[in-house]
Write an enzyme that holds these catalytic residues in place. Sequence first.
Site, PDB file in Angstrom:
ATOM      1  CG  HIS A   1      -0.361   0.252   2.668  1.00  0.00           C
ATOM      2  ND1 HIS A   1      -0.042  -0.679   3.609  1.00  0.00           N
ATOM      3  CD2 HIS A   1       0.160   1.535   3.100  1.00  0.00           C
ATOM      4  CE1 HIS A   1       0.630   0.008   4.635  1.00  0.00           C
ATOM      5  NE2 HIS A   1       0.259   1.281   4.368  1.00  0.00           N
TER       6      HIS A   1
ATOM      7  CB  SER B   1       3.444   1.769   6.215  1.00  0.00           C
ATOM      8  OG  SER B   1       1.924   1.922   6.945  1.00  0.00           O
TER       9      SER B   1
ATOM     10  CG  ASP C   1       0.049  -3.995   2.749  1.00  0.00           C
ATOM     11  OD1 ASP C   1       0.430  -3.576   1.693  1.00  0.00           O
ATOM     12  OD2 ASP C   1       0.112  -3.495   3.928  1.00  0.00           O
TER      13      ASP C   1
END
Length: 475
Positions: free
Chosen positions: A124, A229, A154
Site C-alpha cells: 500500500h 508502514s 501487503d
Amino acid sequence: MSTYRLVLILCLLVPALLGGCREQRQDASISVSVRDSKVAPPVERPPQELLTTQRAFSEVSQKVTPAVVNIQAARVRRVPQLGPMFEDFFGELFKRHPQRQQQTKSLGSGVLISAAGYILTNEHVVKGAEEIKVKLADGRIFDGELIGTDPDTDVAVLKITANEELPVAVLGDSDTLQVGQWALAIGNPFGLDSTLTVGVISATGRTDVGIEAFEDFIQTDASINPGNSGGPLLNIYGEVVGINTAIVASGQGIGFAIPINLARLVAGQLMENGEVVRGYLGVGIQPLSPALAESFGLDRATGALVNQVLADSPASAAGLRRGDLLLTYNDREISGVSSLQLLVANTPAGGTAKLGILRDGQRLELTVTIASREGQGATADATEAVEDQQARKAGLGLTVIPAEGGGVQVEAIDPEGDSARVGIRPGDLILAVNQYKITDLSSFEQAVQDIKQAKYVRLLLKRGNSTLYLAFPAS
C-alpha cells in the site's frame, strides 16, 4: 523634615534595597549539573538491568537504522479544472470539460534486505505510484524500481542501484517469537527520519483482522504511525522479525506487523518471478463452533472442518472426505480456517504436505501434493430442489420434503427451536444427520429416531453451491 535630611535617608536606603534585589536574583538562579566529579546526578546508581537494556536499545538503533529507508511515492490524478461545485451543479456538461493533473505524494518506510539493493516494504506504500524516491539514512537519494507487489499480504519489493556498498538488515525467525519479548520499530513516521519506538510483542498469529486476504499478524504496542508502514519490527538482537503494516486508529498501542517468515517467502517469489503463485488444496472448509467441536468429541474448537471436496483436486487425490476435521498441517497445529488457508497458500506448487485429520473419531495422517492456485475453480455444481406438497416429515424442529436428486429439503422451521437458533434456513438440503446419510424421507425419519440418545445433533447441509455443518444440543 528638611530636604537635606530626606536626601540623606534615601542615599542610605537605596544601596540596601539594591543589594536585596541582587540577593533575590542569586537565590532564583537554576542549578546546572555538569556531571563531573564535583556534581553527582540525582540518581547515582540506576539498576544495572536498566542500563543494560538502555544500551541494548541504543545498539539496535545504531546497527539497524542505516538499513532503514524513507520511501516517497508520487501519484498523478485528474481533477476538474472548475472545481467540484460547478461539476455537481452543471452535471454532464462539465464532466466533459478538460481536467488538470494533480500530483500527490505519500511517505512510507522500507528495509534493505540485500546488498544488491532490494528493499522490502508494504504494497500500500507504493500502490499506483508513478515515481518512487528512496532516501537512505545517510541522506543519499535513489530512484526506486518496483520489482513486484502482492496485495493479498501487503508486501512489495523495490530495488535501487548504487555504486557504493549498501547497508543490509539481518532477517530473523518470526516463528520463535513469544508474547512479552521486546519489540522495536524503526521508520519515518510523519516524515521524521529514523525514529525508534519500543514496546513488546503483544500477540502472534492474529487473523480475521480484516486488513488483508492472508493474515498472520504480529501485534505490538511499539508505536506505529503513518509513515512507519513498510519499516522493520525488530527483536532485541537487532533482527527483523516483522514488517510494520497497520494500526487500529480508534485504539492506542495496537499495531500490526507481517511476520518476516511470511514476508520473506513472498519477497523471494517477487524477486525471482515478479509475482506470487500460491498453493491449492481443493476443499471447502468452515470453522468449528463450540457445539460442532463437542459433537466431534473435541474439548475445544480448533482445526478446520471439510464440508466439500472438489473433484480432480489435490484433496480428492489424497483421499480427503467431507466431514474430515483437519487438525495439523506438516505437524503445525491448524488453529482455524485462516490458519489452514495461509499454510496451504505458502506451500509451493508440487510440494507435499502431511495432513493430520480426525475421521469418525480416529486420527489419521494423509499426504497431499499441493497444486498451483492459479486457474482453479472453487465451487461445485448447484442442486435445485422441487417441493412436493404431498409428502413431508417433521423432526428436529424442522419440516422437510423430498428434494429432486435425492435427500430432503427444509420446508419450514420452528422459530423457537434450536434449528432456527443455529441458522438453518428454508430451502437448505439436508445431506446427513450425525453419521447417517440422508437419501429420502424415510432415512431422515430413521436418523431422527436413532439419534435420540445422542448429546448433539450435527447436520450436513447444502445451501446454494456451498455445503456446511451446523450443530445443536439434542433435546
